[in-house]
Design a protein around this motif. Sequence first.
Motif, mmCIF file in Angstrom:
data_model
loop_
_atom_site.group_PDB
_atom_site.id
_atom_site.type_symbol
_atom_site.label_atom_id
_atom_site.label_comp_id
_atom_site.label_asym_id
_atom_site.label_seq_id
_atom_site.Cartn_x
_atom_site.Cartn_y
_atom_site.Cartn_z
ATOM 1 N N LYS A 30 0.824 -1.614 -0.393
ATOM 2 C CA LYS A 30 0.039 -0.193 0.021
ATOM 3 C C LYS A 30 1.035 1.716 -0.003
ATOM 4 O O LYS A 30 0.374 1.979 -0.956
ATOM 5 C CB LYS A 30 -0.878 0.027 1.042
ATOM 6 N N ASN A 31 1.481 0.993 0.415
ATOM 7 C CA ASN A 31 2.753 2.354 0.314
ATOM 8 C C ASN A 31 3.939 2.442 -0.501
ATOM 9 O O ASN A 31 4.594 1.034 0.099
ATOM 10 C CB ASN A 31 2.830 2.767 2.600
ATOM 11 N N VAL A 32 4.636 3.182 -0.234
ATOM 12 C CA VAL A 32 6.056 3.402 -1.351
ATOM 13 C C VAL A 32 6.968 4.357 -0.092
ATOM 14 O O VAL A 32 6.631 5.525 -0.336
ATOM 15 C CB VAL A 32 5.924 3.598 -2.585
ATOM 16 N N GLY A 58 -3.244 8.489 -2.270
ATOM 17 C CA GLY A 58 -3.246 9.249 -3.256
ATOM 18 C C GLY A 58 -2.538 10.157 -3.496
ATOM 19 O O GLY A 58 -2.611 11.410 -3.706
ATOM 20 N N ILE A 59 -1.070 9.933 -2.040
ATOM 21 C CA ILE A 59 -0.714 11.101 -2.096
ATOM 22 C C ILE A 59 0.694 11.391 -1.652
ATOM 23 O O ILE A 59 1.266 10.231 -1.476
ATOM 24 C CB ILE A 59 -1.459 12.331 -0.588
ATOM 25 N N THR A 388 4.919 9.326 -8.929
ATOM 26 C CA THR A 388 5.852 10.648 -8.830
ATOM 27 C C THR A 388 5.318 11.920 -10.444
ATOM 28 O O THR A 388 5.447 11.029 -11.033
ATOM 29 C CB THR A 388 7.141 10.831 -8.588
ATOM 30 N N SER A 389 6.317 12.734 -10.272
ATOM 31 C CA SER A 389 6.333 13.775 -11.316
ATOM 32 C C SER A 389 7.337 14.641 -12.126
ATOM 33 O O SER A 389 7.683 15.590 -11.762
ATOM 34 C CB SER A 389 4.582 14.742 -11.853
ATOM 35 N N GLU A 390 8.558 14.242 -11.729
ATOM 36 C CA GLU A 390 9.385 14.689 -11.809
ATOM 37 C C GLU A 390 10.082 15.751 -13.230
ATOM 38 O O GLU A 390 11.180 16.714 -12.683
ATOM 39 C CB GLU A 390 11.212 14.053 -11.389
#
Length: 670
Positions: A30-32, A58-59, A388-390
Amino acid sequence: MKVNEKAYLSIEEIISLPTLFDTSISDNGKNVAFVKKTANWQDNKYRNHVWIYEKDKGIRYPLTSRDIDSASPSWSPDSQYIAYLSPVGDKDNKKNQIFIKSIDNYSGVQITDEEEGVSKFKWDPTSKGFYYVAQSKESEMIKKRKLYEDFQHIGKEYQNNCLYYIEIPKLIHNDEFGRLEKFDSSGENKGECETSVVYQLTDGMDFHIHEFDISNDGKKVVFMATPTSNMGDYINGELYLLNIKAGELQKMNIDKLLGGSVCFSPEGRKICYSASIKEKDYYKTHIQDSTLEIYDIPTGELIQPLTDFDSTVIPIRWTSKGILIRWQNKTNYLIGLLSEDGTVEMLSEKVDSFIMDASITRDGNHISYNKAITNETFEIYLDDKKITSENSFFKEKLKSNREIISWQSSDGLKIEGVLSTPVEFDANKKYPLLVIIHGGPAWASFPIFSDCFNEKYPIEQFIEKGFIVLEPNYRGSSGYGNEFLKANYKKLGIAYYDDVISGVDKLVEKGIADKDRVGVMGWSNGGYIAAFCSTFSSRFKAISVGGGITNWRTHYVNTDMPYFIRMHLGNNPWNDPEIYAKTSPMTYIKSACTPTLIQHGEKDARVPTPNAFELYQGLKDMEVDTELVIFKGMAYSSDQPGMNVAIMKQNLMWFSHYILGESVKDFRVL
């Protein structure tokens, strides 16, 4: 430039490009967690911060921020807590310690208090403690001696890495104050600074621990260790098995060179690790890919499930569905699940995919990884979904186009490289060409954007100036198979030069490179090749040598890893002085004629500064334009963004002056 016209990244923007690494997925999928490295210009430091992604919400958000660094995130087996390393101590003597916190609280609890700091750690499978590696404490005899007659007995005194276990008290979340607190088994509050029990598992033993793993039942630890912490002993690695309850230590009967990670099978019966053949002629020892082996502990049977893999394979974790492995295929880094019968289920695309690291759940059902594709920087993925959106960093900016090209060297060997061209590339135009040579040699250049691969040379600024850039993957580069990896044996220097110049000639023949406006640069082994180009050839208009070897004979007695030289040149300089002369740039110093910038880290132990001073004096004696810049306090690379700005700007100015004719008057004040 017109108003609102797009521009390429500035040098400061290149250095500010965030880097993502150390992805870690919780066992419930569930988490990264991952680490984000950024440049803090205010205090001239790079900052590493652990970030968390919560799938259900979703954060994503930073676990630590500001001037509190954090790295090496690891979820507890029960997925309730996240542990990480963070430096503690005086300003100039901070050491990494293990911290733990739940993702919904505001402050972490410090678990360890190691004088020399913690280098790596793993959770106890029960979530009740940590196994960790830390440097052994300095002996009282040496401490006392340093007070009166400080000296070091070379080759006799080492502080080896040892394995420790620390129990942690019961942790509960205090909602009123938003923090974790330590409680004992009776529920009594012990405060946030209670000292936990530490067990020394290998302290005092004569080896230096590198990688380790714990069996799922928590009863055994396997680790790879070398006789000492000396770099030269890395080729003498052995596997050890520690029975925790009985305290019994067993050395595995494995006659192989060991490297990389090691992991247990789910039931704890088998061990998987990377290994390569240990030849009697150890000069050739490391010039080959390593394979993957499985060792059956009760029977001693060795299994090689990947005999047809012509690449170094790294095992990451042994799950219920197979072993998660990572390997390089030319300019791609791939991942897959390996079964014991040798079949591999691909978990990534076979092309246009560079996966830096990956993490998988114990059941093998969920995975997170850090991936870049051609012409982009790294992003974190969870089960193939980008989280992510790097790459938004490039919004409203021009980006060079990077592609893979190939050519033949003078002996017919096929060489590949990365060619970077401008957005409005004209195939009918001749461009000035710059060649950037990667270090290693067992590494490669890749067609992606990341400062972790190139923090010395401003490719985007070179492109904006009108250059095109070639990064050759010369013989000895990784990812092209075992024979290619060994193709530089006793052929350093001239063969490297042939690989580079044949690539230049290819672009000249295609009509896109101006043969009279070519420059070359590189760092470490790339610096060695650039130095060889400086003294051996007159084909270049300008050269930059970064942290490069210039004389193998003198380098042999100054470096901290002379075995590296022996395994590439086949002998030591006393037994074969001819090969050392033939492959050394200084041998050809009387032919030098190319303006050469020399940059070197003051504290580079791998390639010490005598290399730089020798080339500098030789070029001055030959009346060749040269500048030597020694970067104070820097080893191979710098932890100061400002210093990397200086390195990049010096290179930009050097090549702009000698190839484009621009002014160099402010060079010395950069």
